[in-house]
Scaffold this active site. Structure first.
Site, short mmCIF file in Angstrom:
data_model
loop_
_atom_site.label_atom_id
_atom_site.label_comp_id
_atom_site.label_asym_id
_atom_site.label_seq_id
_atom_site.Cartn_x
_atom_site.Cartn_y
_atom_site.Cartn_z
N TYR A 282 43.52 42.23 49.68
CA TYR A 282 43.35 41.25 50.56
C TYR A 282 43.88 41.39 52.25
CZ TYR A 282 41.20 39.05 46.57
OH TYR A 282 40.46 38.81 45.58
N ARG B 154 41.12 42.85 53.85
CA ARG B 154 39.86 42.19 54.23
C ARG B 154 40.36 41.16 55.24
NH1 ARG B 154 37.72 39.47 49.00
NH2 ARG B 154 35.57 39.80 50.44
N GLN C 295 31.04 30.12 48.53
CA GLN C 295 31.83 30.96 47.59
C GLN C 295 32.53 31.94 48.45
OE1 GLN C 295 29.49 32.64 43.99
NE2 GLN C 295 27.97 31.90 45.25
N ASN C 296 32.25 32.07 49.80
CA ASN C 296 33.09 33.14 50.60
C ASN C 296 34.35 32.55 51.20
OD1 ASN C 296 30.60 34.30 50.61
ND2 ASN C 296 29.74 33.86 52.51
N HIS D 59 36.02 29.01 46.46
CA HIS D 59 36.99 30.51 46.06
C HIS D 59 38.02 30.54 46.72
CE1 HIS D 59 33.26 31.82 43.54
NE2 HIS D 59 33.72 30.98 43.00
N CYS E 287 58.07 31.38 50.28
CA CYS E 287 57.86 29.85 50.47
C CYS E 287 58.97 29.21 51.45
CB CYS E 287 57.49 29.19 49.30
SG CYS E 287 57.30 27.56 49.66
N GLY F 169 22.01 33.68 49.66
CA GLY F 169 22.74 34.81 49.64
C GLY F 169 23.94 35.16 48.49
N SER G 93 24.09 36.22 44.43
CA SER G 93 23.57 36.91 43.17
C SER G 93 23.25 36.15 41.70
CB SER G 93 24.07 38.14 42.74
OG SER G 93 25.35 38.05 42.37
N ASN H 160 17.13 34.80 49.57
CA ASN H 160 17.63 35.74 49.32
C ASN H 160 16.93 37.11 49.84
OD1 ASN H 160 19.09 37.98 47.70
ND2 ASN H 160 19.99 36.26 46.70
#
Ligand code: NAD
Ligand code: ZN
Length: 247
Positions: free
Chosen positions: A67, A70, A102-103, A120, A147, A186, A188, A212
């Site tokens: 992550y 990304r 969902q991105n 998400h 934290c 976009g 699936s 799509n």
């Protein structure tokens, strides 16, 4: 595009609501790999090794590293015309519009979308594994990051496979049962429960549109299919809807 826009406009009526679901495909033209792109970031990893709570328990540094990569890449890309078209549609419809994504990138946010639900999670946030507090986070997350409230470790604010997406108790089901027109853009349709939303809309009598590059396994559900790149299809469609609204 004119006749497709007219069908959507008629289904919408004067007071109907629009709910949009987006997936990795809308960010592909910005240079972010989709899930199943060959040569993409995901291809180098098994999903079970980087995107599950079990993976994080067994190998937290691999998961954090995935992550972190990304998150760093996200700083190098920009929203595209598809993201911007959806922000224009929100401007046109105001509170008759809801965008569910969902991105985990922030490209919708940067394009100007505000009525936006990140089901998400978000790459630019971290969450305390102990007390659950969520904080803005732009840098790498390390295993030593703690934290400020409870000293537990910080994890990406991402919904992993096996975890329950956000907003599924009320906001997303309401937006699906309540909308006159639903767009699936976009995606699936392979990821649960996002892939059940179009069915919810159909059950409530809504009009479903898929945008799509190609047909998906769920294509049969949709009343209208717009095949092509989101970054090309959406600006044309939104311009037509703007013209119809003003005429
Ligand atoms: P997916 O990768 O399974 O499917 C992408 C879909 O987009 C495919 O159907 C493909 O045909 C379509 N597509 C590709 N380029 C397109 C374009 N230019 N215009 C229109 N459609 C295009 O993606 P998914 O269904 O969103 O599932 C992936 C999961 O992985 C999600 O849970 C998501 O959270 C996560 N993910 C997120 C990102 C991101 O945040 N940008 C990227 C990859 C994966
Ligand atoms: Zn805490």
């Amino acid at each position: 595009m004119k006749s497709e826009a007219t069908r959507i406009y008629e289904a919408l009526g004067d007071s109907g609501k629009v709910t949009v679901l987006t997936g990795a495909g809308i960010s592909a033209e910005s240079g972010i790999s989709t899930f199943r792109d060959s040569g993409g970031l995901w291809e180098q990893y098994e999903i079970e090794d980087v995107a599950t709570p079990e993976a994080y328990a067994v190998n937290p540094s691999l998961v954090q590293g995935f992550y972190n990569t990304r998150r760093a890449h996200l700083g190098t890309v920009q929203p595209n015309d598809g993201h911007r078209a959806l922000a224009r549609l929100e401007e046109l419809l105001g509170d008759r519009f809801t965008l569910v994504t969902q991105n985990v990138d922030d490209l919708h946010d940067r394009a100007g979308s505000r009525r936006l639900l990140h089901m998400h999670g978000e790459l630019y946030k971290a969450r305390c594994a102990g007390c659950g507090v969520v904080v803005e986070w732009r840098d790498d997350i390390s295993l030593d990051d703690r934290c400020e409230s409870c000293s537990a470790s910080m994890r990406p604010h991402i919904v992993w496979f096996g975890e329950t997406p956000f907003y599924m108790e009320k906001e997303i089901p309401d937006a699906c049962s309540d909308c006159a027109v639903f767009f699936s853009i976009g995606t699936s349709g392979m990821v649960y429960p996002a892939n059940t939303l179009a069915l919810k809309v159909k059950a409530a009598g809504g009009f479903c549109v898929e945008v799509n590059l190609e047909k998906t396994t769920d294509s049969g559900i949709f009343d209208l299919q717009l095949e092509g790149k989101a970054g090309e299809t959406l600006p044309l469609l939104v311009t037509e809807l703007e013209n119809l609204t003003r005429s």
